[in-house]
Design a protein around this motif. Structure first.
Motif, short mmCIF file in Angstrom:
data_model
loop_
_atom_site.label_atom_id
_atom_site.label_comp_id
_atom_site.label_asym_id
_atom_site.label_seq_id
_atom_site.Cartn_x
_atom_site.Cartn_y
_atom_site.Cartn_z
N GLU A 84 84.00 27.42 60.43
CA GLU A 84 84.36 26.95 59.38
C GLU A 84 84.27 25.57 58.56
OE1 GLU A 84 88.21 28.82 59.21
OE2 GLU A 84 87.65 30.97 59.79
N ASP A 85 84.34 25.61 57.02
CA ASP A 85 83.98 24.07 56.96
C ASP A 85 85.79 23.24 57.40
OD1 ASP A 85 81.97 24.28 55.51
OD2 ASP A 85 82.34 24.31 53.68
N PHE A 86 85.70 22.21 57.39
CA PHE A 86 87.29 22.10 57.96
C PHE A 86 87.77 21.37 56.73
CE2 PHE A 86 90.23 18.03 59.17
CZ PHE A 86 91.03 19.19 59.53
N HIS A 87 89.05 21.37 56.58
CA HIS A 87 90.07 20.81 55.03
C HIS A 87 91.49 20.14 55.49
CE1 HIS A 87 86.47 21.74 52.55
NE2 HIS A 87 86.16 22.77 52.50
N PRO A 88 91.17 19.46 55.94
CA PRO A 88 92.88 18.80 56.10
C PRO A 88 94.31 19.40 55.44
CG PRO A 88 91.91 17.00 55.33
CD PRO A 88 90.92 17.93 54.78
N ILE A 89 95.31 19.83 55.92
CA ILE A 89 96.15 20.10 54.55
C ILE A 89 96.51 18.48 53.70
CG2 ILE A 89 98.97 20.80 54.48
CD1 ILE A 89 98.41 21.01 57.40
N THR A 90 96.94 17.65 54.57
CA THR A 90 96.19 16.32 53.73
C THR A 90 95.51 15.02 54.17
OG1 THR A 90 98.39 16.43 53.57
CG2 THR A 90 98.06 14.06 52.90
N GLU A 91 94.67 14.92 52.60
CA GLU A 91 93.77 14.19 52.91
C GLU A 91 93.88 13.05 53.27
OE1 GLU A 91 89.80 13.74 51.97
OE2 GLU A 91 90.82 15.14 51.40
N GLY A 92 93.04 12.85 54.65
CA GLY A 92 92.89 11.23 55.54
C GLY A 92 93.73 11.53 56.85
N ILE A 93 94.10 12.75 56.55
CA ILE A 93 94.98 12.80 57.74
C ILE A 93 94.40 14.63 58.51
CG2 ILE A 93 98.23 13.05 58.37
CD1 ILE A 93 98.41 11.62 56.32
N VAL A 94 95.04 13.87 60.11
CA VAL A 94 95.38 15.44 60.69
C VAL A 94 96.24 15.68 61.30
CG1 VAL A 94 93.66 16.97 62.63
CG2 VAL A 94 92.14 15.09 60.80
N ASN A 95 96.94 16.53 61.39
CA ASN A 95 98.05 16.91 61.99
C ASN A 95 97.61 18.27 63.56
OD1 ASN A 95 100.26 15.68 61.39
ND2 ASN A 95 99.83 17.19 59.48
N MET A 96 97.76 17.63 64.63
CA MET A 96 96.84 18.51 65.87
C MET A 96 98.19 18.04 67.36
SD MET A 96 93.20 16.64 67.09
CE MET A 96 92.97 17.69 68.52
N TYR A 97 97.95 19.64 67.84
CA TYR A 97 99.53 20.14 68.23
C TYR A 97 97.91 20.25 69.71
CZ TYR A 97 103.12 22.00 71.38
OH TYR A 97 103.88 21.94 72.43
N VAL A 98 98.33 19.77 70.37
CA VAL A 98 97.22 20.55 71.76
C VAL A 98 98.33 21.00 73.20
CG1 VAL A 98 95.60 19.97 73.87
CG2 VAL A 98 95.22 19.40 71.20
N CYS A 99 98.46 22.10 73.69
CA CYS A 99 99.98 22.12 75.09
C CYS A 99 98.99 21.40 76.28
CB CYS A 99 99.35 24.09 75.55
SG CYS A 99 100.06 25.30 74.02
N GLY A 100 100.09 20.72 76.59
CA GLY A 100 100.32 20.10 77.61
C GLY A 100 100.40 20.56 79.07
N PRO A 101 100.36 20.38 79.82
CA PRO A 101 100.12 20.70 81.25
C PRO A 101 101.77 21.20 81.56
CG PRO A 101 100.35 18.20 81.92
CD PRO A 101 99.71 18.31 80.07
N THR A 102 102.25 22.34 82.60
CA THR A 102 103.24 22.36 83.44
C THR A 102 103.20 21.15 84.67
OG1 THR A 102 103.67 24.84 82.78
CG2 THR A 102 105.16 23.44 84.35
N VAL A 103 104.18 20.23 84.24
CA VAL A 103 104.44 19.27 85.15
C VAL A 103 105.46 19.24 86.51
CG1 VAL A 103 104.57 17.43 83.49
CG2 VAL A 103 106.27 18.21 83.85
N TYR A 104 104.44 20.57 87.32
CA TYR A 104 104.95 20.83 88.69
C TYR A 104 104.68 19.97 89.79
CZ TYR A 104 101.66 24.39 88.81
OH TYR A 104 100.25 24.95 89.21
#
Length: 470
Positions: A13-33
């Protein structure tokens, strides 16, 4: 136009950010064991590369990635060591940063901890209960999966299939507490054998795994985010459950684009990594023996959705590529010293051509394989330019800057060389040059070997002899 493969639709899909010029990105991190393994590193590198490309093209990226610091694995590992869960998780949070820094993985804009957001989680769960999406049962709180429309759509699985799988995974006690086998925990009641608990309206307990990411993603990035990322194995149940509980809570689309990276296999037999197979490889151990920049390049140059085979051959190939790229940069960098202060229109055009080829490749769902082809072609231009009779210093400098910027997207840093000076070495280099001029090649070779045994690498170029320390 950047196009990304959205797991939700299974289409580019074409990428269209919610706010022009800004990307809000969440990436699941590790379980720290424990120390992170190469599967964790693959995800971190893949999304760091994506983040870097957004920044290369001018976006501001708000990058949030969590640490899961309360979990069954942490509780079990802490108990085995006879220490608190906090002591264990803090140790491996620190280890994460120590192991990812050499891989040139940028730190997150925000790196939240689940245990710092317990009250936020409780308020989130209370809202789900009030809306009828969740219910309390014997101290646990479960989310009613069937109440949420299109549950399972991200993983492209039907509720009937999910019900069969859930029935096989859970024990009789938990099954008895649930209204439906597909329901999942958003709050877990206290276990008498587990010390780590918090007070809640449903009694003492701790968060379920999925709820923390919903709470922290919406808290730091808003109810709807641009991109949510993670490994393929997280599409179900983790991301599926995040979508259900987040959208039930906010009434809004949780994420516009879902990106998932491929797995890592180990060895020539392409076995999936597991402790039972004895092929469990941690980054902590790898970087003791392997140049972290080589590991980074090996993993960054496979398109994020494709699997990676971690093999000695792959590492050797990456090492050879890295050396060629660095040599191309150094060749032209050294040649600039004797360059002319005029522009080279042909070189300027070549830089622009390779830049456009790089962008075209990366705009195709971050196709780093094709982007590497553009970089390799660009490296050839640098080498040819360095061998030319005359070199434009200004144009060559622009070429070097653009070449370095492309490599930086992949997490490979090629910085300008600090000028080294050592009178004794310079004298030997001068003597060697004189020997070559008089065709005394035996003496020239003796000097090269003498310098090599002292850790000095001598390189003959069109602009003269240069040296650097190994």
């Amino acid at each position: 136009m950047l196009r990304v493969f959205n797991t939700m639709t299974r289409e580019k899909e074409d990428f269209h950010p919610i706010t022009e010029g800004i990307v809000n990105m969440y990436v699941c991190g590790p379980t720290v064991y424990n120390y992170i393994h190469i599967g964790n590193a693959r995800s971190a590198i893949a999304f760091d590369t994506i983040r870097r490309y957004f920044e290369y093209t001018g976006y501001k990226v708000n990058y949030v990635s969590n640490f899961t610091d309360v979990d069954d694995k942490i509780i079990k590992a802490a108990k085995a060591e006879g220490i608190s869960e906090k002591e264990l998780s803090t140790r491996f949070e620190k280890a994460f940063h120590e192991d990812t820094a050499p891989l040139n993985i940028k730190d997150a804009t925000v790196r939240p901890l689940a245990t710092d957001h317990i009250q936020d989680i409780i308020e989130f769960v209370k809202d789900l209960v009030a809306k009828g999406f969740a219910y309390e049962s014997a101290g646990d709180v479960y989310f009613r999966a069937r109440k949420f429309p299109n549950y399972g759509h991200l993983a492209h699985q039907s509720l009937d299939d999910l019900e069969t799988g859930a029935s096989d995974r859970i024990d009789d006690g938990e099954l008895a507490r649930k209204e439906d086998p597909v329901d999942f925990a958003v709050w877990k009641g206290a276990d008498p054998e587990i010390a780590i608990t918090w007070d809640s309206p449903w009694g003492p307990g701790r968060p379920g795994w999925h709820i923390e990411c919903s709470v922290m993603a919406t808290k730091y990035l808003g109810n709807t985010i641009d991109i949510h990322g993670g490994g393929q194995d997280l599409a179900f149940p983790h991301h599926t459950n995040e979508i259900a509980q987040s959208e039930a809570h906010t009434g809004q689309t949780f994420a516009n684009y879902w990106l998932h990276n491929g797995f890592v296999t180990v060895g020539d037999d392409n076995e999936k990594m597991s402790k039972s197979l004895g092929n469990f490889v941690t980054v902590h151990d790898i970087i003791k023996e392997v140049d972290p920049q080589v590991l980074r390049l090996m993993m960054a140059t496979t398109q994020y959705r494709r699997p990676i085979a971690y093999t000695h051959t792959a590492l050797q190939d990456a090492e050879n590529i890295l050396k060629r790229l660095e040599t191309a940069y150094r060749n032209l960098e050294f040649r600039i010293k004797s360059g002319m202060e005029v522009n080279d229109v042909e070189l300027d055009q070549a830089v622009e051509t390779h830049k456009m080829a790089f962008i075209e490749a990366m705009d195709d769902d971050f196709n780093v394989a094709n982007a590497m082809s553009a970089i390799a072609d660009f490296a050839t231009v640098l080498n040819v330019t360095a061998e030319a009779t005359q070199v434009s210093a200004p144009s060559a400098q622009v070429a070097l800057q653009e070449f370095a910027a492309m490599l930086k997207v992949l997490g490979v840093e090629v910085a300008p060389t600090e000028v080294e000076s050592d009178a004794s070495i310079d004298e030997l280099i001068a003597e060697r040059d004189a020997a070559k001029a008089t065709k005394n090649y035996q003496r020239a070779d003796e000097i090269r070997e003498q310098l090599r045994t002292s850790g000095i690498v001598v390189e003959d170029t069109a602009a003269g002899t240069r040296w650097h320390r190994e």
